[in-house]
Each structure stands twice: as C-alpha cells, then as structure tokens.
Design a protein around this motif. Structure first.
Motif, PDB file in Angstrom:
ATOM      1  N   ASN A   1     -75.801   4.037  32.981  1.00 12.15           N
ATOM      2  CA  ASN A   1     -75.702   2.320  34.102  1.00 12.15           C
ATOM      3  C   ASN A   1     -76.892   1.250  32.910  1.00 12.15           C
ATOM      4  O   ASN A   1     -77.413   0.852  33.844  1.00 12.15           O
ATOM      5  CB  ASN A   1     -75.799   2.582  34.896  1.00 12.15           C
ATOM      6  N   THR A   2     -77.269   1.304  31.458  1.00  8.84           N
ATOM      7  CA  THR A   2     -78.394   0.557  31.106  1.00  8.84           C
ATOM      8  C   THR A   2     -77.667  -1.026  30.385  1.00  8.84           C
ATOM      9  O   THR A   2     -78.632  -1.417  30.210  1.00  8.84           O
ATOM     10  CB  THR A   2     -79.471   1.421  30.353  1.00  8.84           C
ATOM     11  N   LEU A   3     -76.303  -1.129  30.366  1.00  9.45           N
ATOM     12  CA  LEU A   3     -75.446  -2.030  29.480  1.00  9.45           C
ATOM     13  C   LEU A   3     -76.311  -3.231  29.638  1.00  9.45           C
ATOM     14  O   LEU A   3     -76.477  -3.583  31.770  1.00  9.45           O
ATOM     15  CB  LEU A   3     -74.106  -2.082  29.700  1.00  9.45           C
ATOM     16  N   SER A   4     -76.503  -4.493  28.855  1.00  8.79           N
ATOM     17  CA  SER A   4     -77.325  -5.419  28.935  1.00  8.79           C
ATOM     18  C   SER A   4     -76.395  -6.948  29.673  1.00  8.79           C
ATOM     19  O   SER A   4     -75.611  -6.606  29.507  1.00  8.79           O
ATOM     20  CB  SER A   4     -78.236  -5.780  28.123  1.00  8.79           C
ATOM     21  N   ASN A   5     -76.526  -8.060  29.723  1.00 14.31           N
ATOM     22  CA  ASN A   5     -76.582  -8.657  29.773  1.00 14.31           C
ATOM     23  C   ASN A   5     -76.197  -8.969  28.301  1.00 14.31           C
ATOM     24  O   ASN A   5     -76.669  -8.732  27.226  1.00 14.31           O
ATOM     25  CB  ASN A   5     -77.030 -10.080  30.226  1.00 14.31           C
ATOM     26  N   THR A   6     -75.392  -9.962  28.221  1.00 13.25           N
ATOM     27  CA  THR A   6     -74.770 -11.300  27.029  1.00 13.25           C
ATOM     28  C   THR A   6     -75.355 -11.898  26.616  1.00 13.25           C
ATOM     29  O   THR A   6     -75.330 -13.365  27.495  1.00 13.25           O
ATOM     30  CB  THR A   6     -73.463 -11.059  26.378  1.00 13.25           C
ATOM     31  N   ILE A   7     -75.861 -12.209  25.174  1.00 12.92           N
ATOM     32  CA  ILE A   7     -76.807 -13.473  24.790  1.00 12.92           C
ATOM     33  C   ILE A   7     -75.606 -13.698  23.719  1.00 12.92           C
ATOM     34  O   ILE A   7     -75.567 -13.093  22.274  1.00 12.92           O
ATOM     35  CB  ILE A   7     -78.057 -13.815  24.636  1.00 12.92           C
TER      36      ILE A   7
ATOM     37  N   TYR B   1     -75.969  -7.633  22.791  1.00 11.31           N
ATOM     38  CA  TYR B   1     -76.246  -7.623  24.007  1.00 11.31           C
ATOM     39  C   TYR B   1     -76.881  -5.123  23.876  1.00 11.31           C
ATOM     40  O   TYR B   1     -75.630  -4.945  22.634  1.00 11.31           O
ATOM     41  CB  TYR B   1     -74.974  -6.464  24.994  1.00 11.31           C
ATOM     42  N   VAL B   2     -77.279  -5.245  24.798  1.00  9.81           N
ATOM     43  CA  VAL B   2     -77.240  -4.004  23.748  1.00  9.81           C
ATOM     44  C   VAL B   2     -78.375  -3.107  25.266  1.00  9.81           C
ATOM     45  O   VAL B   2     -77.799  -2.587  26.386  1.00  9.81           O
ATOM     46  CB  VAL B   2     -79.369  -3.935  23.624  1.00  9.81           C
ATOM     47  N   GLU B   3     -78.032  -1.617  25.083  1.00  7.78           N
ATOM     48  CA  GLU B   3     -77.953  -0.048  26.472  1.00  7.78           C
ATOM     49  C   GLU B   3     -79.118   1.103  25.757  1.00  7.78           C
ATOM     50  O   GLU B   3     -79.540   0.778  24.508  1.00  7.78           O
ATOM     51  CB  GLU B   3     -76.940   0.272  26.306  1.00  7.78           C
ATOM     52  N   LEU B   4     -79.781   2.099  26.410  1.00  4.91           N
ATOM     53  CA  LEU B   4     -80.833   2.647  25.579  1.00  4.91           C
ATOM     54  C   LEU B   4     -79.825   3.582  25.456  1.00  4.91           C
ATOM     55  O   LEU B   4     -78.377   3.860  26.010  1.00  4.91           O
ATOM     56  CB  LEU B   4     -81.240   3.335  27.370  1.00  4.91           C
ATOM     57  N   ASP B   5     -80.600   4.158  24.607  1.00  2.00           N
ATOM     58  CA  ASP B   5     -80.043   5.210  23.712  1.00  2.00           C
ATOM     59  C   ASP B   5     -80.179   6.413  24.173  1.00  2.00           C
ATOM     60  O   ASP B   5     -81.056   7.111  23.807  1.00  2.00           O
ATOM     61  CB  ASP B   5     -79.926   5.386  22.213  1.00  2.00           C
ATOM     62  N   TYR B   6     -79.038   7.260  25.096  1.00  2.00           N
ATOM     63  CA  TYR B   6     -79.383   8.487  25.451  1.00  2.00           C
ATOM     64  C   TYR B   6     -78.456   9.097  25.127  1.00  2.00           C
ATOM     65  O   TYR B   6     -78.095   9.991  25.945  1.00  2.00           O
ATOM     66  CB  TYR B   6     -78.873   8.326  26.785  1.00  2.00           C
ATOM     67  N   GLY B   7     -77.585   9.483  23.211  1.00  4.96           N
ATOM     68  CA  GLY B   7     -76.742  10.081  23.469  1.00  4.96           C
ATOM     69  C   GLY B   7     -75.012   9.720  23.125  1.00  4.96           C
ATOM     70  O   GLY B   7     -74.856   8.820  23.807  1.00  4.96           O
ATOM     71  N   SER B   8     -74.634  10.529  22.160  1.00  3.65           N
ATOM     72  CA  SER B   8     -73.742  10.318  22.305  1.00  3.65           C
ATOM     73  C   SER B   8     -72.326  10.464  23.997  1.00  3.65           C
ATOM     74  O   SER B   8     -71.525  10.195  24.189  1.00  3.65           O
ATOM     75  CB  SER B   8     -73.016  11.193  21.079  1.00  3.65           C
ATOM     76  N   VAL B   9     -73.606  11.356  24.265  1.00  7.23           N
ATOM     77  CA  VAL B   9     -72.910  11.400  25.620  1.00  7.23           C
ATOM     78  C   VAL B   9     -72.763  11.384  27.294  1.00  7.23           C
ATOM     79  O   VAL B   9     -72.671  10.523  27.384  1.00  7.23           O
ATOM     80  CB  VAL B   9     -72.804  13.430  26.160  1.00  7.23           C
ATOM     81  N   CYS B  10     -74.251  10.809  26.961  1.00  7.12           N
ATOM     82  CA  CYS B  10     -75.589  10.406  28.518  1.00  7.12           C
ATOM     83  C   CYS B  10     -75.267   8.878  28.644  1.00  7.12           C
ATOM     84  O   CYS B  10     -75.888   8.539  29.400  1.00  7.12           O
ATOM     85  CB  CYS B  10     -76.802  11.078  28.101  1.00  7.12           C
ATOM     86  N   SER B  11     -75.040   8.101  27.062  1.00  3.21           N
ATOM     87  CA  SER B  11     -75.729   6.675  27.506  1.00  3.21           C
ATOM     88  C   SER B  11     -74.728   6.186  28.319  1.00  3.21           C
ATOM     89  O   SER B  11     -74.973   5.230  29.061  1.00  3.21           O
ATOM     90  CB  SER B  11     -75.561   6.432  25.579  1.00  3.21           C
ATOM     91  N   GLY B  12     -73.649   6.272  27.855  1.00  3.72           N
ATOM     92  CA  GLY B  12     -72.930   5.455  28.754  1.00  3.72           C
ATOM     93  C   GLY B  12     -72.825   6.380  30.113  1.00  3.72           C
ATOM     94  O   GLY B  12     -72.672   4.746  30.892  1.00  3.72           O
ATOM     95  N   SER B  13     -72.717   6.781  30.621  1.00  5.41           N
ATOM     96  CA  SER B  13     -73.098   7.202  32.225  1.00  5.41           C
ATOM     97  C   SER B  13     -74.855   6.943  33.029  1.00  5.41           C
ATOM     98  O   SER B  13     -75.603   6.911  34.116  1.00  5.41           O
ATOM     99  CB  SER B  13     -73.595   8.872  32.774  1.00  5.41           C
TER     100      SER B  13
END
Length: 743
Positions: free
Chosen positions: A218-224, A204-216
């Motif tokens: 909400n871009t975490l994808s579906n899982t393959i 799975y993947v998410e956008l890299d918005y840095g060490s603090v902002c990535s989690g907020s």
C-alpha cells in the motif's frame, strides 16, 4: 571382492555390510520443510508465518534442538539467520515452526532449512521464496525535488524542454529503499528514491517489495503530471548584491507581473512567502536580526511553467564577520617568513594589523608577511553604507621559534600485520615544535634539507639514508624508526612495527573425510615438518593437540593446524570431517528398475568418492558414477566415502508387454483368479489403483498394487459382475476401463 556363483551370496554380502554400519545407515533423516504460503510479506501489524517439518526415526538425543534457519537474499547459507529454536519436539516427527520475518529482510530468493543439534544434521533447503518486511507501508507523497510542495492540480510544467526531478518527501531514510517508478502506467528502469524526467506523462511511484509483496504494501504514491511549457525568463530586478543597514527599506521585484501567476518567495532555499497570486514583490524587513541572505522567487500558473529566478544576495552593513585564515600557532624557522591572512564579510573594509598589542606601521591589507615572533591580529572597520558599526578584531596568531622537530613515519599503501609479505615505510610529516608544544607542519619546506638514517631495533640500517625504506623479508621483522639532522637540530620519528608473513603455504591432508564405525581411522598429516616447530592442532577452533606431528580424527568437526614458531602464525587449510549418512548416496532412478527389452536405461549415482557396479555373480561391471542397464537381473552398487562404504541393490526387470485384462474368472481354480497388471503399473508406490462397482461405489484402492484383487474375503452377489477401474499417478489418470468378474 570374493566371487560367487550364487545371487544369495551377493545378498549376504550386502546385508553383512549393512549390519556393520547399521548405526550409521539408520540415522535420522530431516525432510525438506514445506509451507502453505508462497511469499512472506510482513509488517509491524502482521508478522507470523508457519513452516511444516517432518523427520524420520530413530529418535534424536535428549538435549537436541531443532533450529529453523533463513538464508541470505541469494539463497546462500554461508551465514544463516536463526529464526526459531525448539527443544520440545524430540519425540514429535511432524510439527510446525512459527517465525517472524526479521525487519532487515528484503529479497526474492530466500530459502529455509532445519538443523538439528544432536546429532548435527541439516535438512534440504526449501525452494526460493520472496520475503519482505515492510519498514514503510503508507502511501508515498512525491513532489518536485522532494520539497513537500505538491502543485495545485498535481501538474508541473517543464520549462523550455528542461527536466524536473521528482522524489518522495514523507519517507525516512529514503535512500535505503528500492523503488518502482511509473510513467502513464509503464514501469520505468529507475530504482532510486528520485527520478529526473523531461518527457510528458503521469508519474507515480511505489516501494519495490518484489514481484509479490509490492502490491500489498500500500505504498502507491500520488500522481504528478509533467507537461511542457515555455520559459518566461523570471528574474529579480536590480542588483544581484545589495547591502542594507538595519532599518533600511528594500523591495524585491520580479520582472514578470500581471499574468495571474502564483509567486513563491524563498530565502536561503526555504519558503518565506506564498504561493500567492500576483505577489510579484517582496519587502525585506531589515529590523529583524538575520535578514541577510540569498533571496529567490518562483512562479507557476496556467500560462507559465514552474520556474525560479537567480538569487539576489542581501547583506547587512551593520553586521559583519572577521575570520582568521591561518593557523593559531605558527613556528617560525630562522631566516623564514610567514604570511598571515584574514577575511571579512564587510562591504568596504579597512585593515590594521597589530603585533604584541601595538599597531604595525603601513600594515593595512588583508594579509601580512612576518619574520619575527610575537602575537598578531588584524582590526577591521566597515566604511560603507549609511550605517556604522564597531571595529572587529580577528583571532590572534602566536608566532614562536622552534624548540625542536619531530618526524612522522607511516606505512605506504595497505599494510596488515602477518598478511603482507613486504612493506614500505616513509616519512609523512615534519613538525616544528615550540616550547609550548605547539606544532607546525613544515614538511614541504624542510623535507629536502634534513639528513636521514633508518634504524631497526635501535641499530642503524646500512645504506638506508632516504625518506623511505622497504622491508621484504620476514627475518627483518621488528621496530623501525627514522632519525634526521638539520643545522644542529636532531629529529626522531615514531616507532613502526613490521611483522611480515613467512609466505609459507601450510597444508593438511587426511586419508578420508567421512567418519564411520568399523572403518580405518582418519589420520591427518602436515605438509611441513613439525619437529622443530611450536604448533597447535585445532578442532572447531579449539586446541586438541600441541605435541603430535599427526593426529587421528575421532569426532566430526573442522580441523586445522597452526604453526606458531615465527612472529606470524602459519595457518593451514580447513578439513571438515562429517558423519557418514546413508542419504549421502543417491540414485536418479528407483532401485526397482523396469526397462524395455532391447533398450538401455542409465542409472547415475552421486554423493560418493568412487563407485563399483557388480552383477549377481559378483563380476565387476564398471567403476564410473553411472551404469547402462540392458539385461534383467540383480545388481549391487558399492559406493566409497573415503573409509566408509554404502551399498544399494538394484533389481532390473523387463516391462510386461501384455495389456490390462478386462475379464477374470474368480472361481478358485488358481487360473486367472486375480486381476494381474503389467509391471508398469503394479508394485509402484507412485501409482494408485482404484476399483468401483457398477453403482460407482469405491470397493478397492491401493498404491504399490500387488496384483491381489479380488481378495479371498471379497464376495460377489452375482455370478457375473462388471467393475470399473482407474489407474492414476500424481493425480493424473493413466488408464481406465472395465473388469468383468465371472464365477
């Protein structure tokens, strides 16, 4: 410096110096901006952040503006971004900026600073902040090759140990982002929009918005899930190249069937059917226009991995194309031949070439060699299959004799006017030009046949009779052209202007860079004589003098000199003149210095050009940027900033060796009436002294304690009372205990 035996003299000297430059030493101080947030994670729905700012008097000018600026992603302010500009805070020493994060900001090391415009001052920069604007803040969807087809159950089998490429398919401009790819919870090193994998696991993947902002974000994808599978060798039966007439029937059939697999059919890479269970055949509808193309089938299922066949090409016999491969207009030189070529998509074509509307005998191939002027084309007929179609003619080619030739010359390699110190010019093309102005590139055929001559400002250059010429002296600047002769034809090129740099280095120097009242004027001089030159002195990009060989700086700014005598201006270095500011001089230790007797304490100064350390008798102790103090006394530091001077008085005392007293006799006899602390804790702005009564109530609290408790107004309701004290620094407790007051 005049020597004196009295410390009072040194203070008089210091205060006199301070008075002379009082307009400078009392300048405004812009403090470092502060924030309550530690990262700026912004989006279209939330993008408002506050920055607190303080500054110290005197007042700024009435037309001043305070500007909040943002660095680049590395914390550099070479080209800062203006966030907010306020013009109504000139009487407010403590206020907030409210700003929005620009939508192109993504990084971990942005900084903020505040700049005033009148006077021009800049605050210290903040610490680094992560800052990200969420241009995309929805869950990503990933699929194989970013096709948009998410497999049922979210599992893809990699055939025979092969690889699978995963990519998001629901984000615009995917390549402009950085990504965090994960395998079974482990962060991978890949940062691009796609990842090619051959290891099993949950991806799975998410956008890299840095060490603090990535989690907020909400871009975490579906899982393959990637699992291993064995290839079944999927293929389409029959020929890989099939020609059909409109109305013909044809069925494509996969070589694997009866296994309960899903079949997806593709035409030219796009899905045209499926996925459908056991759909191992596909009928081509030849009655519709555009049925021709490349067909494939893809299978997947519980007993097979995802696998796609090689394509089968389907052609239409009743629909073919004819394409001319040569230029539309061709210039034919004397005794020269040219080859004309046409191609077709017909399966079994025949060709017939025409000249000026009449068929050419025995000209029945796809190519034709010609040596005469005229208008040519090829007629193509389809002879294969069970359907017929009308013949098609190629586009026409016009062959003409040359009316003239032209040369094209260009710079070889990189060339920039007034930057290069040498340049090479060369023939890049020879064009044959017809009477109708049609041009044909004949460089390859004729470049070795022409005789050449270069000219400079319309005069021939002796010895320059090749296709190239090199100019390496600015005195030969001007316009260059290449002429040539061949069999009675005269050819000329375009003009090229050459403007080389003079290769001189121009440097300006000044006897100082800091402007202050009462000091010697700052004078600029040039490394080159200006007597016979045309020149301009500039300040902040604007001309301020064009006649004086040296100038005097009266205002702050960036100064520069330009000599315009030659074709190219000679530009000097830049020298920045700034206003003297007391904050330019800093010490790494407090001016009230407490040392342990017998030990040495080093004080280091910074910000000035030179330093002098004096004792109370005006004796020069040192001229380095530091001094090692080991004796008590009063000392003076004189720091020089070009023509400007700043002084700091440093008081050195030995650390008291007595302990904190726990008994005082506040009876007014002048002996032990006050609670006196060692100088480690007293008269220190960073140390807070707090005293409580026997019930825990605070009765006294003071920083920079001056050994003044109990005060004359303090009353005691008992003859002997016990108090509790606490000594703290920065919130940390240093000492605590009791004080018994006896009257």
């Amino acid at each position: 410096m005049e020597k004196t035996s009295s410390y009072n003299r040194i203070l008089v000297f210091a205060f006199a110096t301070l008075f002379l430059i009082s307009g400078i030493l009392s300048a405004q101080v812009l403090e470092k901006p502060t924030t309550v947030w530690t990262a700026a994670c912004a989006s279209a729905s939330f993008n408002s952040f506050d920055v607190s700012f303080r500054w110290n008097p005197p007042l700024v000018d009435s037309d001043n503006e305070f500007v909040l600026e943002l660095s680049d992603a590395n914390g550099n302010f070479g080209s800062p971004t203006e966030l907010v500009r306020l013009d109504d805070k000139n009487n407010d020493f403590n206020f907030d900026f409210t700003f929005s994060v620009p939508n192109n900001v993504r990084g971990e090391n942005y900084k903020l600073r505040v700049r005033s415009t009148s006077p021009a001052k800049t605050s210290p920069a903040t610490d680094s902040y992560p800052m990200h604007f969420f241009n995309f803040s929805s869950p990503l969807l990933i699929s194989q090759d970013g096709s948009g087809n998410i497999p049922s159950g979210g599992t893809i089998q990699a055939c025979g140990g092969g690889s699978v490429t995963l990519a998001p398919h629901n984000i615009p401009n995917a390549s402009t982002y950085s990504y965090n790819w994960y395998r079974s919870g482990t962060l991978l090193s890949e940062k691009s929009e796609s990842i090619t994998v051959n290891s099993t696991g949950m991806y799975y993947v998410e956008l890299d918005y840095g060490s603090v902002c990535s989690g907020s974000a909400n871009t975490l994808s579906n899982t393959i899930e990637i699992s291993n599978g064995s290839s079944l060798g999927i293929a389409l039966n029959g020929s890989s190249d099939v020609s059909l007439c409109p109305g013909d029937s044809h069925v494509l059939e996969a070589n694997v069937s009866g296994m309960g697999l899903n079949y997806t059919w593709y035409k030219d890479g796009s899905v045209i059917s499926g996925p459908t269970v056991d759909a191992n055949t596909f009928s081509i509808d030849t009655s519709i226009s555009g049925f021709e193309g490349n067909y494939e089938v893809e299978i997947d299922g519980a007993s097979a991995c995802l696998e796609r066949s090689a394509p089968v090409t389907i052609r239409s016999l009743g629909n073919f194309e004819v394409t001319r491969q040569n230029e539309e207009n061709i210039v034919l030189l004397p005794s020269q031949t040219k080859t004309l070529t046409t191609t077709t998509t017909a399966t079994t074509p025949t060709y017939q070439w025409f000249k000026d509307g009449s068929p050419i005998t025995d000209a029945t191939n796809s190519t034709l060699e010609i040596n005469e002027t005229g208008v040519y084309f090829a007629r193509v007929t389809e002879n294969g299959g069970g359907c017929s179609a009308s013949p098609l003619d190629s586009e026409k080619t016009t062959i003409v004799s040359p009316d003239s030739f032209e040369f094209v010359v260009d710079y070889v390699g990189s060339y920039t006017s007034c930057q290069n110190t040498d340049v090479t010019l060369s023939l890049s093309a020879i064009n044959a030009v017809s009477g109708s102005s049609a041009k044909t590139d004949v460089t390859t055929e004729l470049q070795s046949s022409f005789s050449y001559q270069w000219s400079h400002n319309n005069s021939n250059v002796n010895g320059e009779t090749s296709k190239t010429i090199t100019i390496s002296n600015f005195e030969n600047n001007g316009t260059y052209k290449l002429d040539g002769v061949l069999d009675g034809f005269n050819a000329s090129s375009n003009n090229l202007t050459v403007t080389l740099s003079t290769n001189k280095v121009l440097e300006i120097t000044a006897n100082g860079t800091v402007l202050c009242e009462g000091a010697d004027p700052i004078v600029f001089n040039s490394s080159e004589s200006l007597g016979d030159e045309t020149f301009e002195w500039l300040k902040d990009g604007s001309t301020i003098d064009s006649s004086s060989e040296s100038i005097t700086a009266t205002d702050v700014g960036v100064y520069q000199l330009i000599i315009n005598t030659h074709d190219c201006p000679i530009i000097s270095n830049e020298v920045t003149i700034r206003t003297f500011d007391e904050s330019l001089l800093s010490l790494d230790k407090p001016q009230e210095l407490i040392i342990i007797e017998g030990e040495t304490e080093t004080v280091t100064a910074s910000g000035a050009e030179s330093y002098q350390w004096f004792d109370a008798n005006n004796n020069l102790l040192g001229t380095q940027d530091f001094y090692n103090f080991e004796l008590e006394g009063e000392f003076l530091l004189v720091a020089n900033f070009g023509n400007c001077t700043s002084n700091k008085v440093i008081t050195v005392t030995y650390r008291d060796t007595f302990s904190i007293p726990n008994v005082i006799t506040a009876n007014g006899d002048g002996i032990n009436d006050l609670w006196v602390l060692p100088n480690t804790y007293s008269r220190n702005q960073d140390v807070v002294i707090t005293i409580y009564d026997e019930r825990g109530r605070q009765v006294f609290s003071q920083s920079n304690y001056e050994n003044n408790w109990p005060q004359s107004t303090t009353s005691f309701n008992k003859q002997n009372m016990v108090f509790y004290y606490k000594v703290t620094k920065g919130g940390e407790s240093l000492k605590q205990g009791t004080i018994t007051v006896i009257q």
